[in-house]
Design an enzyme around this catalytic site. Structure first.
Site, mmCIF file in Angstrom:
data_model
loop_
_atom_site.group_PDB
_atom_site.id
_atom_site.type_symbol
_atom_site.label_atom_id
_atom_site.label_comp_id
_atom_site.label_asym_id
_atom_site.label_seq_id
_atom_site.Cartn_x
_atom_site.Cartn_y
_atom_site.Cartn_z
ATOM 1 N N THR A 57 28.836 -5.339 -6.935
ATOM 2 C CA THR A 57 29.949 -5.792 -7.783
ATOM 3 C C THR A 57 31.248 -5.001 -7.580
ATOM 4 O O THR A 57 32.215 -5.222 -8.314
ATOM 5 C CB THR A 57 29.551 -5.717 -9.277
ATOM 6 O OG1 THR A 57 29.111 -4.391 -9.562
ATOM 7 C CG2 THR A 57 28.460 -6.699 -9.623
ATOM 8 N N ASP A 94 34.048 -16.216 -10.641
ATOM 9 C CA ASP A 94 35.308 -16.951 -10.446
ATOM 10 C C ASP A 94 35.988 -16.528 -9.138
ATOM 11 O O ASP A 94 36.866 -17.223 -8.642
ATOM 12 C CB ASP A 94 36.247 -16.703 -11.628
ATOM 13 C CG ASP A 94 36.532 -15.220 -11.859
ATOM 14 O OD1 ASP A 94 35.666 -14.387 -11.562
ATOM 15 O OD2 ASP A 94 37.641 -14.890 -12.333
ATOM 16 N N TYR A 108 33.956 -9.540 -1.471
ATOM 17 C CA TYR A 108 33.057 -9.713 -2.620
ATOM 18 C C TYR A 108 32.879 -11.205 -2.933
ATOM 19 O O TYR A 108 31.748 -11.712 -3.014
ATOM 20 C CB TYR A 108 33.609 -8.955 -3.835
ATOM 21 C CG TYR A 108 32.959 -9.337 -5.148
ATOM 22 C CD1 TYR A 108 31.670 -8.927 -5.453
ATOM 23 C CD2 TYR A 108 33.644 -10.130 -6.078
ATOM 24 C CE1 TYR A 108 31.071 -9.299 -6.664
ATOM 25 C CE2 TYR A 108 33.063 -10.500 -7.281
ATOM 26 C CZ TYR A 108 31.776 -10.083 -7.572
ATOM 27 O OH TYR A 108 31.196 -10.455 -8.750
HETATM 28 N N1 LIG Z 1 31.504 -7.568 -13.957
HETATM 29 C C1 LIG Z 1 32.319 -8.615 -13.854
HETATM 30 O O1 LIG Z 1 33.498 -8.571 -14.226
HETATM 31 C C2 LIG Z 1 31.793 -9.907 -13.290
HETATM 32 C C3 LIG Z 1 32.652 -11.005 -13.238
HETATM 33 C C4 LIG Z 1 32.164 -12.207 -12.718
HETATM 34 C C5 LIG Z 1 30.854 -12.288 -12.281
HETATM 35 N N2 LIG Z 1 30.054 -11.199 -12.327
HETATM 36 C C6 LIG Z 1 28.674 -11.309 -11.846
HETATM 37 O O2 LIG Z 1 27.828 -11.052 -12.942
HETATM 38 C C7 LIG Z 1 26.603 -10.480 -12.495
HETATM 39 C C8 LIG Z 1 26.270 -9.256 -13.315
HETATM 40 O O3 LIG Z 1 27.318 -8.309 -13.164
HETATM 41 P P1 LIG Z 1 27.310 -6.908 -13.938
HETATM 42 O O4 LIG Z 1 28.666 -6.715 -14.505
HETATM 43 O O5 LIG Z 1 26.116 -6.815 -14.817
HETATM 44 O O6 LIG Z 1 27.161 -5.934 -12.674
HETATM 45 P P2 LIG Z 1 26.628 -4.419 -12.637
HETATM 46 O O7 LIG Z 1 26.768 -3.760 -13.944
HETATM 47 O O8 LIG Z 1 27.313 -3.809 -11.449
HETATM 48 O O9 LIG Z 1 25.082 -4.580 -12.335
HETATM 49 C C9 LIG Z 1 24.598 -4.960 -11.083
HETATM 50 C C10 LIG Z 1 23.219 -4.356 -10.940
HETATM 51 O O10 LIG Z 1 22.683 -4.791 -9.696
HETATM 52 C C11 LIG Z 1 21.855 -3.754 -9.225
HETATM 53 N N3 LIG Z 1 21.607 -3.850 -7.787
HETATM 54 C C12 LIG Z 1 22.448 -3.565 -6.758
HETATM 55 N N4 LIG Z 1 21.809 -3.742 -5.591
HETATM 56 C C13 LIG Z 1 20.544 -4.125 -5.882
HETATM 57 C C14 LIG Z 1 19.409 -4.434 -5.092
HETATM 58 N N5 LIG Z 1 19.451 -4.392 -3.761
HETATM 59 N N6 LIG Z 1 18.268 -4.799 -5.727
HETATM 60 C C15 LIG Z 1 18.212 -4.841 -7.066
HETATM 61 N N7 LIG Z 1 19.247 -4.543 -7.873
HETATM 62 C C16 LIG Z 1 20.406 -4.192 -7.276
HETATM 63 C C17 LIG Z 1 22.625 -2.480 -9.558
HETATM 64 O O11 LIG Z 1 21.716 -1.405 -9.602
HETATM 65 P P3 LIG Z 1 22.093 0.045 -9.016
HETATM 66 O O12 LIG Z 1 23.269 0.483 -9.840
HETATM 67 O O13 LIG Z 1 20.853 0.828 -9.206
HETATM 68 O O14 LIG Z 1 22.479 -0.184 -7.582
HETATM 69 C C18 LIG Z 1 23.206 -2.824 -10.921
HETATM 70 O O15 LIG Z 1 22.381 -2.347 -11.960
HETATM 71 C C19 LIG Z 1 26.788 -10.237 -10.998
HETATM 72 O O16 LIG Z 1 26.215 -11.287 -10.282
HETATM 73 C C20 LIG Z 1 28.287 -10.276 -10.804
HETATM 74 O O17 LIG Z 1 28.635 -10.684 -9.498
HETATM 75 C C21 LIG Z 1 30.499 -10.011 -12.835
#
Ligand SMILES: NC(=O)c1ccc[n+]([C@@H]2O[C@H](COP(=O)([O-])OP(=O)(O)OC[C@H]3O[C@@H](n4cnc5c(N)ncnc54)[C@H](OP(=O)(O)O)[C@@H]3O)[C@@H](O)[C@H]2O)c1
Length: 292
Positions: free
Chosen positions: A68, A108, A131
């Site tokens: 992310t 988005d 990304y």
């Molecule tokens: N945050 C935003 O503003 C936003 C906006 C739009 C969409 N999204 C989408 O929403 C979803 C959730 O986002 P979030 O904010 O919860 O992100 P986040 O807090 O960064 O969480 C992502 C998690 O994925 C884990 N991860 C990374 N590589 C991995 C792997 N190989 N196997 C298993 N787990 C893995 C990370 O663990 P480690 O830390 O241990 O690596 C982390 O805990 C994502 O799909 C993101 O693209 C987010």
């Protein structure tokens, strides 16, 4: 007695998964959740994924695991693609092989932001950065490798947990006298708490209108508007200056406009979506309660 539905949540230590975990605690006892962090299950490892599904007997997988870091991805495209594309492919294949449904979270940032009206699910993705590109590739893998999927594109996700803009603003607002935030990127903040409710609704009501969906809160804001509301609601006094994106250059270009059309999800789930300001008030309240 009816068997409980089994749900695997990947990326279990991340922001969305943590919010989901807090939400399910109070909701549906007919569903059993397994939250797997990146150490429990590395989604980029196809054998580990297959093995996990063979043992788990899952009915659903919610893929919250992702790379992310939008700016870092520009110099680390290999890792971004490995996690966001290959990881999604591994999960889609495992779900297909074990007849589990996949709820895959996307973004988005698959759009380039050149539209001036809300993006619909049928609008053509054209990501600006690595990304967004890697997330779009992940969507395509899901579509290619299985049928029973929900791809939920969301935007500007924030919550009381993990790292996000809302929590950063609270921190900087309390530490600094002055802050500058861009006003020429417009979208919609999304409460991860509201998104968690949507995910749970899909599972508990066994919705079977598979496909791509857009979900954010209602309304439109710039990052400046969002920051101003965070300070206002949380009674933080700071001199907040609106600046243009070109005054705050970042390695990854971001869409100037990424408001999404939510008519499809509202119709299929028969639900209303709260305005972002209303949800910001609710999330601020959750954070206040959790901090005491
Ligand atoms: N945050 C935003 O503003 C936003 C906006 C739009 C969409 N999204 C989408 O929403 C979803 C959730 O986002 P979030 O904010 O919860 O992100 P986040 O807090 O960064 O969480 C992502 C998690 O994925 C884990 N991860 C990374 N590589 C991995 C792997 N190989 N196997 C298993 N787990 C893995 C990370 O663990 P480690 O830390 O241990 O690596 C982390 O805990 C994502 O799909 C993101 O693209 C987010």
């Amino acid at each position: 007695m009816q068997r409980k539905k089994r749900v695997l949540v990947t990326g279990g230590a991340g922001q969305l998964a943590t919010t989901l975990q807090r939400t399910v605690q109070s909701i549906d006892e007919s569903i059993e959740f397994e939250f797997a962090n990146s150490k429990d299950l590395d989604i980029t490892n196809p054998e580990a994924v297959t093995d996990f599904f063979n043992k788990g007997n899952f009915d659903y997988c919610v893929n919250c695991a992702a790379y992310t870091q939008v700016d870092k991805a520009e110099e680390d495209s290999e890792t971004a693609l490995l996690i966001n594309q290959q990881g999604a492919k591994n999960l889609a294949k495992a779900c297909h092989g074990s007849n589990a449904k996949l709820i895959h979270i996307s973004t988005d940032f698959v759009f380039d932001g050149t539209q001036s009206s809300p993006y619909k699910e049928t609008d053509r993705p054209s990501p600006l950065g690595i990304y967004g590109h890697s997330k779009f590739k992940g969507e395509q893998e899901v579509v290619r490798n299985m049928d029973q999927y929900f791809i939920i594109r969301t935007s500007w996700l924030y919550s009381a947990y993990g790292h996000n803009f809302f929590k950063s603003m609270l921190k900087y607002g309390r530490e600094r006298d002055q802050l500058s935030v861009v006003f020429d990127q417009v979208g919609t903040p999304t409460s991860a708490h509201n998104l968690s409710e949507v995910i749970l609704k899909i599972i508990s009501e066994e919705i079977d209108n598979y496909g791509i969906y857009h979900f954010s809160n209602e309304g439109v804001a710039s990052w400046y508007d969002f920051a101003a509301a965070i300070f206002d609601i949380n009674h933080i006094e700071v001199d907040l200056k609106p600046i243009r994106s070109k005054e705050y250059p970042t390695p990854a270009e971001r869409p100037a406009y990424s408001v999404m059309d939510k008519e499809k999800i509202k119709k299929v789930l028969k639900m209303d979506i709260p305005h972002w300001r209303e949800s910001l008030l609710a999330v601020s309240e959750i954070l206040r309660k959790e901090s005491v």
